[in-house]
Design an enzyme around this catalytic site. Structure first.
Site, mmCIF file in Angstrom:
data_model
loop_
_atom_site.group_PDB
_atom_site.id
_atom_site.type_symbol
_atom_site.label_atom_id
_atom_site.label_comp_id
_atom_site.label_asym_id
_atom_site.label_seq_id
_atom_site.Cartn_x
_atom_site.Cartn_y
_atom_site.Cartn_z
ATOM 1 N N TYR B 42 87.613 10.409 -26.370
ATOM 2 C CA TYR B 42 88.475 10.401 -25.183
ATOM 3 C C TYR B 42 89.843 10.979 -25.553
ATOM 4 C CZ TYR B 42 85.059 7.397 -22.789
ATOM 5 O OH TYR B 42 83.926 6.892 -22.196
ATOM 6 N N GLU B 43 90.500 11.621 -24.585
ATOM 7 C CA GLU B 43 91.743 12.338 -24.898
ATOM 8 C C GLU B 43 92.883 11.391 -25.279
ATOM 9 O OE1 GLU B 43 92.234 14.579 -21.354
ATOM 10 O OE2 GLU B 43 93.220 12.979 -20.264
ATOM 11 N N SER B 44 92.702 10.097 -25.065
ATOM 12 C CA SER B 44 93.711 9.134 -25.503
ATOM 13 C C SER B 44 93.750 9.031 -27.030
ATOM 14 C CB SER B 44 93.399 7.765 -24.904
ATOM 15 O OG SER B 44 92.081 7.374 -25.248
ATOM 16 N N GLY B 45 92.783 9.637 -27.709
ATOM 17 C CA GLY B 45 92.795 9.622 -29.176
ATOM 18 C C GLY B 45 91.720 8.734 -29.774
#
Lengths: 277, 244
Positions: B42-45
């Site tokens: 996920y792009e949140s890391g």
């Protein structure tokens, strides 16, 4: 540096009309209470910077704090649109909102350049998109070694950078963990900074994977328990998904938003003024 | 059916960059059925997240708690996405055109004065550029499937064959567009999205009627196999956990 103070005094000292202000937090550790304090103190003409403007920026935009928004994704995550943001962009209400739009990769790299003291960042990005024509801050750059054409974006160095974190010690050293997004980058990139924390403790117990910001890299620390609500602080609170859902109806209508503003954020202003009268 | 078809498109062990909403549901369904070793990013890391319940956002606590590692947002884009370490990018769209270009920015001709202001790019432009391939999941209608998108937020095949190479985009581009009616794939010669599969009970004419350009239909059109009991049970379970 790393001076421990109240949220009210920190915002009063840091945020001035016309300032460029970045509140960061990638779904997690969003400094919502600090944003609402900026509304309470009536700041105007701000350039608001944030990768993911969500509820707190919708509130600040609806309250008329912002002249310009620099961002990469503006929405209510998992729910839908930001209605105050849309009303400002589409109808200029309550005041017109200029926008400067990027991708996440572009914004993240702008903070990295800002933190590193470089004038710009290089990435593979934006190529072929219509963002290039609309955002003057996206330019091609040729690699001096290979001749490859890449993309450059300028550093972001906000006047004020604000984040929320789990803990600080009494010297103002800050510890955070979980999804830390661009927290470190925005604090280091900003001229002055504020970290609101869930609690101030005597000693920061080491935690695997934690990010530490030393007190001398931060301007102010303020203890604000629950200061990330409706987002969350891992180890302290859960994301209040109901609030995100409820915001859709509140923000859809100008009057409902106005009622919300006077009955929640601004109620404390009246209480404070009442105390002084 | 759209979610199940999207889940089936993910091969076990693939490294998948997941957006929130239907892509996240599909990726989690795949992990619970045929692809237990699917790596969710996920792009949140959060890398290798294994959520037991469906997250409402890309940054829910359950993603961080169950991840193999959590990295910063600059790192997820610069170290993991940009060099081509991710196999599949999973994207949604407000509008998509015949060359698979995606708009999530504005509806209307004037960017400065849009008819509808949408959330914007997020991670999508670089996901579309750098993942080895892209799967787009979007409900089919003439409003969404347009001749030309009002704004190119993320590049598919640009204006036709050769454009991705000319632009220097490293990934292959959209390999599948999965809708509630069927599946489109780019024609190997023209790069134009072509209907190659319909879901059970859907006539090809329904798909062409729900498309804003004269949709090409493949000579041999397959039909999506019916959902299995295991898939339906896993999907019900996911949706039940997601709450009302």
């Amino acid at each position: 540096m790393g001076e421990i103070t109240s949220l009210r005094d920190a915002i009063a000292d840091l945020a001035f009309d016309g300032a460029t202000v970045a509140l960061e937090g990638f779904t997690h550790l969003i400094p919502v209470a600090a944003g609402q304090e900026i509304i309470r103190q009536g700041r105007r003409d701000l350039t608001l910077v944030r990768m993911t403007p969500d509820i707190v920026y919708d509130q600040m935009i609806g309250a008329g704090c912002a002249r310009k928004l620099v961002f990469s994704w503006a929405g209510n995550p998992g729910v839908g649109s930001l209605h105050r943001f849309r009303d400002a962009v589409q109808n200029g209400w309550p005041v017109p909102l200029e926008i400067e739009e990027h991708s996440h990769a572009g914004m993240a790299n702008r903070y990295v350049a800002g933190a590193a003291g470089l004038p710009f960042a290089v990435l593979r990005g934006y190529v072929g998109t219509d963002l290039v024509a609309q955002t003057p801050n996206i330019k091609p750059i040729t690699c001096p070694f290979t001749g490859e054409v890449l993309t450059a974006v300028p550093a972001l160095n906000p006047d004020v950078g604000i984040v929320h974190a789990q803990r600080a010690d009494r010297a103002g050293n800050v510890q955070m963990w979980g999804i830390t997004g661009v927290h470190k980058e925005v604090v280091l990139a900003s001229k002055r900074s504020l970290v609101t924390v869930e609690e101030i403790v005597d000693h920061l117990d080491p935690r695997p994977g934690a990010v530490i910001l030393p007190h001398w890299a931060i301007t102010y620390v303020a203890e604000v328990p629950g200061g990330a609500h409706p987002s969350y602080a891992m180890g302290y609170s859960e994301r209040d998904n109901d609030y995100y859902q409820a915001w859709d109806a509140i923000s859809r209508d100008r009057d409902a938003f106005g009622d919300w503003l006077t009955s929640t954020v601004m109620r404390e202003v009246r209480a404070i003024l009442g105390d002084q009268a | 059916m759209m979610t199940i078809a999207a889940a089936r498109a993910l091969r076990d062990g693939a490294r998948c960059f997941v957006g929130i909403g239907r892509p996240s549901t599909a990726a989690n369904l795949a992990r619970r059925t045929h692809a237990p070793d699917l790596v969710l990013i996920y792009e949140s890391g959060t890398i290798g997240a294994k959520p037991g319940t469906l997250p409402l956002s890309i940054g829910d606590g359950v993603l961080a708690e169950t991840a193999d590692t959590v990295v910063s947002v600059p790192e997820i884009f610069n170290y993991w996405l940009q060099p081509g370490r991710i196999d599949v990018g999973f994207l949604g769209a407000a509008q998509i055109d015949r060359y698979g270009n995606i708009n999530t920015t504005v509806i209307g001709d004037d960017y400065r004065s849009p008819r509808v202001r949408l959330p914007g790019a997020g991670g999508a432009p670089e996901i579309a550029a750098s993942c080895r391939e892209v799967i787009v999941v979007v409900k089919q209608s003439p409003r969404a499937f347009v001749e030309r998108v009002d704004f190119v937020t993320s590049v598919g095949y640009g204006s036709g064959p050769g454009d991705r190479a000319r632009l220097g985009l490293t990934g292959r581009g959209p390999a599948l567009v999965i809708t509630d009616l069927g599946i489109m794939e780019p024609d190997p010669e023209t790069a134009e999205l072509t209907l190659t599969q319909v879901h059970p009970g859907v006539a090809p004419a329904q798909a062409t009627a729900a498309t804003g350009w004269p949709l090409a239909v493949a000579g041999t059109l397959s039909t999506t196999p019916e959902p299995t009991a295991a898939e339906l049970a896993a999907l019900r379970d996911l949706n039940r956990q997601a709450g009302p």
